[in-house]
Design a protein around this motif. Sequence first.
Motif: not given
Length: 631
Positions: A117-140
Motif C-alpha cells: 500500500v506504501d508503493l501506491w502512495s509513492i506512485g501517486v506522490t511521484l506523479y504529483h512531483a513530476a506533473t504538479g497534479s494528482l494522477p486520478f481526477i474526477p470531475f469536480g
Amino acid sequence: MEYCSSGSLLSVLESPENAFGLPEDEFLVVLRCVVAGMNHLRENGIVHRDIKPGNIMRLVGEEGQSIYKLTDFGAARELDDDEKFVSVYGTEEYLHPDMYERAVLRKPQQKAFGVTVDLWSIGVTLYHAATGSLPFIPFGGPRRNKEIMYRITTEKPAGAIAGAQRRENGPLEWSYTLPITCQLSLGLQSQLVPILANILEVEQAKCWGFDQFFAETSDILQRVVIHVFSLSQAVLHHVYIHAHNTIAIFQEAVHKQTSVAPRHQEYLFEGHLCVLEPSISAQHIAHTTTSSPLTLFSTAIPKGLAFRDPALDVPKFVPKVDLQADYNTAKGVLGAGYQALRLARVLLDGQELMLRGLHWVMEVLQATCRRTLEVARTSLLYLSSSLGTERSSSVAGMPEIQELKVAAELRSRLRTLAEVLSRCSQNITETQESLSSLSQELVKSRDQVHEDRSIQQIQCCLDKMNFIYKQFKKSRMRPGLGYNEEQIHKLDKMNFSHLAKRLLQVFQEECVQKYQASLVTHGKRMRVVHETRNHLRLVGCSVAACNTEAQGVQESLSKILEDLSHQLLQDRAKGAQASPPPIAPYPSPTPKDLLLHMQELCEGMKLLASDLLDNNRIIERLNRVPAAPDV
C-alpha cells in the motif's frame, strides 16, 4: 530531528513556479531521497501508511542542495513483507483503492492490506512531483466526487498511469504517458513511466514488490545523463545510460529517442568531430550539459520542441470579489506565466543551439574544401609542369612508330585529367564562397538571438504579477475587505489580468513566432548543408579518381618510353654495323636526336610518376581522417 526550514514537498509543489511539476534535477533529488528513506524503513520492517508530499520535509544542505526526509510516523507500524494489517490510515488522494473503499466510501469489506500500500502512495506522490497534479481526477475534484474517484483507480487499465473525467457524467479518459507540460525529459520519462505503471496497480498480485521497485529506481539513479542535440530535428535529448555501457548501447538509446540509426549517427562536440567507436566504454564521451551537448547529425526534417501553449491553462477571474477564488485564479495564471517563461528560455536556447551547430558544420565543410582544394591544386601543378613541353609532338606523328602514337594518346589523357582537376578547383572555390556567405548569415542570426529581450519582458511581467499574487494570498486569510481595500483589490485584478495578457502576447509574438520562423530557416539551411556535403563528396571522389587515373596513365607512359628508348639503343648499335639505309621519302629525325628526346621524355615522365605517387599517399592519409558528418 533537525529542523527542516524549507517546508514540505507539498509546499514546494504548491508554489506557482512548480505548477506543472518539478524541474528534472529537483525531481531526481526527490526520487533519490524517497527511495533511500523507504529502503531504510523496509530494512527495519516498518510500513509508513501515510506517504504524501505533505509528509516529505525539505531542508537545504551546506552546498545549497535540497534534502528531502520522510516524516510523520504516527500511522506507521512494524510489518514484514508477508504480514497484513486491517486498520486504515492515510490521506484519501494517496490511499490504495482497497483502503479508500473502506476508509472513504465506508463500505464493509474484509480485505487485509500489505506493505505494498506504501508503493501506491509513492506512485501517486511521484506523479504529483513530476506533473504538479494528482494522477486520478474526477470531475469536480477527488473530494467532491468520491465514487468516480474510486472508479478511476479500480477500473484503470494495465499500463495506464493516470485517469480523468473531463465533464460531469462524462467518460473516463486514460493516460499512458506523462503530460506534455511535464518538465521531465523524454529520456527520464521512458525510465519512470514503467515504474509508475507497475506500482499504481490495484491488484496486489500484479503490483511490484519493494525489491523490484528498489531495483528499478536504483537503476535510474545510477545512470548518467548525456545531453544530445539533434541538429537536424532541432531537439535536445537527455539520454540516460550506465557509465559502464558501451558506445553501441548509447547509440541504441539515441536511436530510440531520435529514430536515427546508429550507422547514421555522427557527432560534434564544441566544434570538433567526435569519432565514437561502438566497442569502447561510454565513459569516453565528453561531459555534456544542456548548454553544451553533443551535436547529432542526421537527414531528418526539423520538427522542433513540442509544447502546450500556456494560454490554454490560464483561468479567468470571476467578476465579483471572492478572495479565495481570486487567489486560486491568480495562482493558476501565475503558474501559466512561469511555464511561459521556461518555454521562452528553452525556445531561445534551441535557436542558439541550432545556429551554433550550423556554424560548426560550416567550419567542418570549409576544412573539407581546403583539404580537397589543396590536393586538386597540387595534382594540377604536377600535371601542368609535366605537360608544359610538347617536344614529343614532332615524333608522335611518325606513322611507323606505333608506340609513339600510344604515348601521344596517353599525354592527351593527362591533359584531359588536368582540365578536370582545374574545373574541380574552380568548383570548390565557388563552394567556399557559398559557405562563407551562409556563415555570415549565421553570425547575423546569432547576434539577433543574443539581442532578444523577450525573456526580460516576461520576467518583468512576472515580478509585478507575483507582487499582486502575494497581496491576494494575504487577503484571503482575512474575513472581508473594507470599501477602499475592495476597490484596490479590483484594481489589482485588472492590473494582474493586463500583465498576464501582455506576458502571453510577448510569448506568442516574440518567442513562438520567432522560433517557428527560425525552424523554417533552419530547415532550408540544413538542406543547403546536406547538398553541399554531398557535392563535396562527389568532387572529392573526382579529384581522387583523377589522381589514381593519372598515376596509371603515367606508369603506362613511362613503360612505353622506356621500351622505345631501349629499342632505339639496340637500333643504333645495329646501325653502326649495317649499310646506310635508303633515303626516306620524307624527312625524319636522326636516331641520335630521337634517342636524346626519348631519354628526356622518359626522365620527365618518371619525375611525374614519382610526384603522383607522393600525391596518392597524401590522399590516402586524408581518407583516413574522419569525414564531416552527414547533415
